[in-house]
Motif scaffolding. Structure first.
Motif, PDB file in Angstrom:
ATOM      1  N   THR A   1      30.892  38.217  30.991  1.00 16.09           N
ATOM      2  CA  THR A   1      29.748  37.984  31.884  1.00 16.09           C
ATOM      3  C   THR A   1      28.443  37.978  31.090  1.00 16.09           C
TER       4      THR A   1
ATOM      5  N   GLN B   1      29.673  36.020  38.888  1.00 16.53           N
ATOM      6  CA  GLN B   1      30.788  36.907  39.244  1.00 16.53           C
ATOM      7  C   GLN B   1      30.429  37.614  40.551  1.00 16.53           C
TER       8      GLN B   1
ATOM      9  N   ASP C   1      31.988  32.300  36.624  1.00 13.93           N
ATOM     10  CA  ASP C   1      32.388  33.630  36.161  1.00 13.93           C
ATOM     11  C   ASP C   1      33.467  34.195  37.086  1.00 13.93           C
ATOM     12  N   GLU C   2      34.706  34.182  36.618  1.00 13.57           N
ATOM     13  CA  GLU C   2      35.866  34.699  37.354  1.00 13.57           C
ATOM     14  C   GLU C   2      35.935  34.241  38.813  1.00 13.57           C
TER      15      GLU C   2
HETATM   16 MG   LIG Z   1      32.458  39.958  34.012  1.00 14.37          MG
END
Ligand SMILES: [Mg+2]
Ligand SMILES: Nc1ncnc2c1ncn2[C@@H]1O[C@H](COP(=O)(O)OP(=O)(O)OP(=O)(O)O)[C@@H](O)[C@H]1O
Length: 230
Positions: free
Chosen positions: A41, A83, A156-157
């Protein structure tokens, strides 16, 4: 499209990113893998300008952007899906999508294509963001980032905490966007199978460093699954 060279980043005295370099190419999905807390991140936020880097350079289409504000980086063509999604819970779906266009002129319409990519957003257009399921919120966050038609999309994810059917839909959209050839995609993931399916290129991070990289098609043979297994 994106060239990252030798970046270092610190939170206070902690050296988080250590000499990270990589490129992201138009038409390709570059996947960044790594366990919890390795700095994924932090790397993505430093691309967007949300955390400052201490040294190194970040270029978008050959132009240095690492001193630019997040706002200017968005204008330069970077779309960011954070995220945890960070949609506006009290705003409607439509208002959330308009936020994605905030730096464009007031009359810029929401591209109808977003509703072809994510039909559920059309059905939910007047619902509040906070009333959507986690998967729907993730689709909204991606659509919001796509609204101004970025050249580089950073995610992000995107699969974190989302049900499998929506993960599949999101994967299909990411592949389609890359295959159109007018966007570079950087995706960080801990979900190995999803990452492997999408990766044209991969990078593995450990303690802020890139410890392995290669072509997505070689990930399995190169033992990446073991590198990121928890
Ligand atoms: Mg992260
Ligand atoms: N704002 C902050 N201030 C200080 N340290 C931070 C801050 N944000 C993150 N860190 C630390 O930096 C390191 C990298 O964190 P980062 O969030 O980038 O990891 P990550 O790979 O994204 O992890 P995850 O998979 O859990 O999302 C961790 O050790 C974390 O504790």
């Amino acid at each position: 499209m994106l060239t990252v060279k030798n970046i270092h980043q610190y939170y206070g005295g902690s050296h988080i990113l250590r000499d990270v370099s990589f490129e992201a190419t138009l038409g390709k999905v570059t996947v960044l893998l790594g366990r919890n807390g390795v700095g994924k991140t932090t790397l993505l936020k430093s691309l967007m300008g949300l955390v400052p880097i201490k040294s190194g350079s970040i270029e978008l289409e050959g132009k240095p952007i690492h001193k630019a504000t997040p706002y200017d980086r968005a204008r330069a063509g970077i779309g960011f899906v954070p995220q945890g999604r960070e949609i506006f819970a009290r705003l409607t779906v439509e208002e959330n999508l308009r936020m994605g266009l905030a730096y464009k002129s007031g009359s810029t319409p929401i591209p109808s294509e977003l509703f072809d990519l994510f039909p559920v957003l059309k059905q939910m257009i007047n619902r509040r963001g906070g009333d959507l399921s986690g998967g729907q919120q993730q689709q909204l966050a991606i659509a919001r980032a796509l609204a101004p038609k970025p050249k580089l999309l950073i995610l992000d994810e995107p699969t974190e905490g989302i049900q499998p059917s929506i993960i599949k839909d999101i994967g299909r959209v990411i592949r389609m966007l890359a295959d159109r050839g007018d966007m570079a995609i950087v995706l960080c993931e801990q979900y190995y199978d999803f990452a492997q399916e999408l990766a044209d290129d991969y990078l593995v991070m450990e303690r802020g460093e890139v410890i392995a990289r290669g072509l997505g098609k070689d990930m399995e043979a190169q033992g990446v699954r073991q590198l990121v297994a928890i």
